[in-house]
Write an enzyme that holds these catalytic residues in place. Structure first.
Site, PDB file in Angstrom:
ATOM      1  N   SER A 195       2.469 -14.267 -28.767  1.00 35.90           N
ATOM      2  CA  SER A 195       1.428 -15.035 -28.075  1.00 35.90           C
ATOM      3  C   SER A 195       1.491 -14.839 -26.564  1.00 35.90           C
ATOM      4  O   SER A 195       2.578 -14.651 -25.993  1.00 35.90           O
ATOM      5  CB  SER A 195       1.632 -16.517 -28.403  1.00 35.90           C
ATOM      6  OG  SER A 195       0.877 -17.319 -27.522  1.00 35.90           O
ATOM      7  N   TYR A 227       6.258 -24.309 -28.238  1.00 43.26           N
ATOM      8  CA  TYR A 227       5.564 -23.252 -29.006  1.00 43.26           C
ATOM      9  C   TYR A 227       5.907 -21.879 -28.411  1.00 43.26           C
ATOM     10  O   TYR A 227       6.279 -20.944 -29.135  1.00 43.26           O
ATOM     11  CB  TYR A 227       4.044 -23.490 -28.952  1.00 43.26           C
ATOM     12  CG  TYR A 227       3.222 -22.323 -29.453  1.00 43.26           C
ATOM     13  CD1 TYR A 227       3.242 -21.956 -30.795  1.00 43.26           C
ATOM     14  CD2 TYR A 227       2.422 -21.585 -28.579  1.00 43.26           C
ATOM     15  CE1 TYR A 227       2.490 -20.877 -31.258  1.00 43.26           C
ATOM     16  CE2 TYR A 227       1.661 -20.509 -29.027  1.00 43.26           C
ATOM     17  CZ  TYR A 227       1.702 -20.158 -30.368  1.00 43.26           C
ATOM     18  OH  TYR A 227       0.965 -19.091 -30.812  1.00 43.26           O
TER      19      TYR A 227
HETATM   20  N1  LIG Z   1      -5.620 -17.750 -32.615  1.00 40.58           N
HETATM   21  C1  LIG Z   1      -5.098 -17.558 -31.401  1.00 40.58           C
HETATM   22  O1  LIG Z   1      -5.789 -17.704 -30.393  1.00 40.58           O
HETATM   23  C2  LIG Z   1      -3.667 -17.150 -31.238  1.00 40.58           C
HETATM   24  C3  LIG Z   1      -3.193 -16.939 -29.930  1.00 40.58           C
HETATM   25  C4  LIG Z   1      -1.853 -16.561 -29.768  1.00 40.58           C
HETATM   26  C5  LIG Z   1      -1.042 -16.365 -30.855  1.00 40.58           C
HETATM   27  N2  LIG Z   1      -1.530 -16.585 -32.111  1.00 40.58           N
HETATM   28  C6  LIG Z   1      -0.637 -16.368 -33.244  1.00 40.58           C
HETATM   29  O2  LIG Z   1      -1.338 -15.613 -34.212  1.00 40.58           O
HETATM   30  C7  LIG Z   1      -0.950 -15.993 -35.525  1.00 40.58           C
HETATM   31  C8  LIG Z   1      -2.158 -16.367 -36.342  1.00 40.58           C
HETATM   32  O3  LIG Z   1      -2.803 -17.470 -35.713  1.00 40.58           O
HETATM   33  P1  LIG Z   1      -4.086 -18.132 -36.333  1.00 40.58           P
HETATM   34  O4  LIG Z   1      -4.982 -18.486 -35.202  1.00 40.58           O
HETATM   35  O5  LIG Z   1      -4.601 -17.304 -37.456  1.00 40.58           O
HETATM   36  O6  LIG Z   1      -3.448 -19.499 -36.887  1.00 40.58           O
HETATM   37  P2  LIG Z   1      -3.705 -20.258 -38.272  1.00 40.58           P
HETATM   38  O7  LIG Z   1      -3.011 -21.574 -38.126  1.00 40.58           O
HETATM   39  O8  LIG Z   1      -5.140 -20.254 -38.601  1.00 40.58           O
HETATM   40  O9  LIG Z   1      -2.940 -19.345 -39.318  1.00 40.58           O
HETATM   41  C9  LIG Z   1      -1.564 -19.457 -39.584  1.00 40.58           C
HETATM   42  C10 LIG Z   1      -1.389 -19.605 -41.083  1.00 40.58           C
HETATM   43  O10 LIG Z   1       0.016 -19.650 -41.356  1.00 40.58           O
HETATM   44  C11 LIG Z   1       0.244 -20.617 -42.340  1.00 40.58           C
HETATM   45  N3  LIG Z   1       1.624 -21.091 -42.158  1.00 40.58           N
HETATM   46  C12 LIG Z   1       2.119 -21.808 -41.117  1.00 40.58           C
HETATM   47  N4  LIG Z   1       3.411 -22.097 -41.294  1.00 40.58           N
HETATM   48  C13 LIG Z   1       3.763 -21.513 -42.481  1.00 40.58           C
HETATM   49  C14 LIG Z   1       4.980 -21.471 -43.228  1.00 40.58           C
HETATM   50  N5  LIG Z   1       6.086 -22.075 -42.781  1.00 40.58           N
HETATM   51  N6  LIG Z   1       4.983 -20.806 -44.404  1.00 40.58           N
HETATM   52  C15 LIG Z   1       3.857 -20.203 -44.860  1.00 40.58           C
HETATM   53  N7  LIG Z   1       2.679 -20.231 -44.214  1.00 40.58           N
HETATM   54  C16 LIG Z   1       2.642 -20.875 -43.038  1.00 40.58           C
HETATM   55  C17 LIG Z   1      -0.776 -21.698 -42.105  1.00 40.58           C
HETATM   56  O11 LIG Z   1      -1.057 -22.467 -43.276  1.00 40.58           O
HETATM   57  C18 LIG Z   1      -1.989 -20.909 -41.628  1.00 40.58           C
HETATM   58  O12 LIG Z   1      -2.876 -20.628 -42.695  1.00 40.58           O
HETATM   59  C19 LIG Z   1       0.062 -17.112 -35.330  1.00 40.58           C
HETATM   60  O13 LIG Z   1       1.353 -16.538 -35.378  1.00 40.58           O
HETATM   61  C20 LIG Z   1      -0.222 -17.641 -33.947  1.00 40.58           C
HETATM   62  O14 LIG Z   1       0.929 -18.226 -33.360  1.00 40.58           O
HETATM   63  C21 LIG Z   1      -2.828 -16.963 -32.322  1.00 40.58           C
END
Ligand SMILES: NC(=O)c1ccc[n+]([C@@H]2O[C@H](COP(=O)([O-])OP(=O)(O)OC[C@H]3O[C@@H](n4cnc5c(N)ncnc54)[C@H](O)[C@@H]3O)[C@@H](O)[C@H]2O)c1
Length: 322
Positions: free
Chosen positions: A129, A154
């Site tokens: 991130s 985070y």
């Molecule tokens: N969307 C953004 O803007 C953004 C920005 C920076 C980083 N990220 C990173 O990108 C990745 C995807 O983000 P996203 O926006 O799709 O988030 P999201 O929350 O929509 O997707 C994450 C998924 O992981 C699942 N999950 C969480 N903990 C879990 C566990 N312990 N075991 C199994 N499943 C688990 C959740 O149920 C969810 O469906 C993440 O790692 C997030 O930290 C996203």
């Protein structure tokens, strides 16, 4: 190819899985479908993935390493792992840090333990991130910058993931790339993120909580650009034993106030703004240098915020009216 996607029911994992399935790959999706935001949205994404015969799903809690290790026995032909599962949400990490330690630290280790048991693994790509840049003030953020001042727990867990990956690559030869995502937005997006919650508030005539200060800006990156970037990187594994980290952003910070104006225009309603001081965990500006990703893959983002917001709002209208 058989590819394991963690967080397949999440925003980014869903879109990347869809793109892989459209290319004819076999995708094994893993998710715990937690209730951090409405699980109905996660189920709706999964239902769409399940329409493809190439998709199988396992309801797995990643902090329980044994669940994933069992999968390694049955699925030894996996050649790629795309690890997106995580507890997201900068501000939520101030109220429930344990959820972040479980999913992002323990969960990340489980994925690495799983990966080192895959005999045919070519590349593990995982989500980091922009938040790892924390309290850095030098813009744009570059991969070569020091990242030892995280602004939230985070961010700490995301940086811990990068360091753990680097060590596992060194010890076990796993080729890995960590992608530092910058505010990803678009259809099927996350209701906890500002663009989505603003859209909801504007359409319902409720207050839009905005943080004070004109400099509040984000490098908003459209989901389709993120998908092409992830797939381009996935095709270019580093040498065994190497773990690299790359930014993936739009390389164009936009003010959050401008985002609100675009949402107002698309939704045809004015926002009722309520200004609050910015919490310490939130950074003022994010801006990605994307030279390294471009040099490796030729990737550049192609969606301007105006178009991305328009596409998001047309999906949002349909989804919220269902
Ligand atoms: N969307 C953004 O803007 C953004 C920005 C920076 C980083 N990220 C990173 O990108 C990745 C995807 O983000 P996203 O926006 O799709 O988030 P999201 O929350 O929509 O997707 C994450 C998924 O992981 C699942 N999950 C969480 N903990 C879990 C566990 N312990 N075991 C199994 N499943 C688990 C959740 O149920 C969810 O469906 C993440 O790692 C997030 O930290 C996203």
């Amino acid at each position: 190819m058989t590819i394991l996607v963690t967080g397949a029911a999440g925003f980014v994992g869903y879109h990347v899985s869809q793109a892989l399935l459209e290319r004819g790959e076999r995708v094994i999706g893993v998710d715990n479908l937690n209730a951090y935001y409405d699980p109905a949205l996660k189920t709706a994404r999964l239902d769409r993935l399940k329409q493809s015969s190439g998709f199988t799903f396992h309801h797995i809690e990643l902090s329980d390493a044994s669940a994933l290790l069992q999968l390694a026995h049955h699925e030894s032909d996996i050649t790629g792992v795309l690890h997106f599962a995580a507890q997201a949400g900068v501000r939520y990490s101030m109220t429930n840090p344990a959820a972040f330690a479980d999913s992002n630290v323990l969960g990340h280790v489980s994925v690495l333990e799983f990966a080192r048991r895959l005999p045919r693994l070519k590349h593990l790509v995982y989500a980091s991130s922009s938040s790892v840049y924390g309290r850095n003030t030098q813009l744009p953020f570059r991969e070569t910058d020091r990242v030892d001042q995280p602004g939230s727990f985070y961010a700490v867990t995301k940086r811990a993931g990068e360091l753990t990956s680097s060590t596992y690559s060194h010890l076990y030869g796993i080729p890995q790339t960590g992608l530092r995502f910058f505010t990803v937005y678009g259809p099927w997006g996350r209701p906890d993120m500002a663009y989505y919650s603003f859209a909801r508030a504007i359409s319902r005539g409720e207050d839009v909580t905005l943080y004070e200060g004109d400099a509040l800006a984000r490098d908003f990156t459209y989901i389709a650009d993120v998908v092409t970037g992830v797939l381009a990187v996935f095709e270019k594994p580093p040498a065994p034993g190497e773990a690299r980290v790359l930014n993936i952003g739009n390389h164009r910070p936009e003010s959050v106030r401008y985002l609100v104006q675009l949402l107002e225009r698309e939704l045809g309603r004015s926002a009722k703004l309520r200004l609050l001081p910015r919490p310490d965990a939130d950074v003022e500006t994010t801006w990605a240098c994307i030279d390294a990703l471009h040099a490796l893959t030729g990737w550049r983002p192609s969606t301007v915020l105006e178009d991305g917001v328009s596409r998001f709002v047309s999906w949002f209208r349909q989804y919220e009216a269902r």
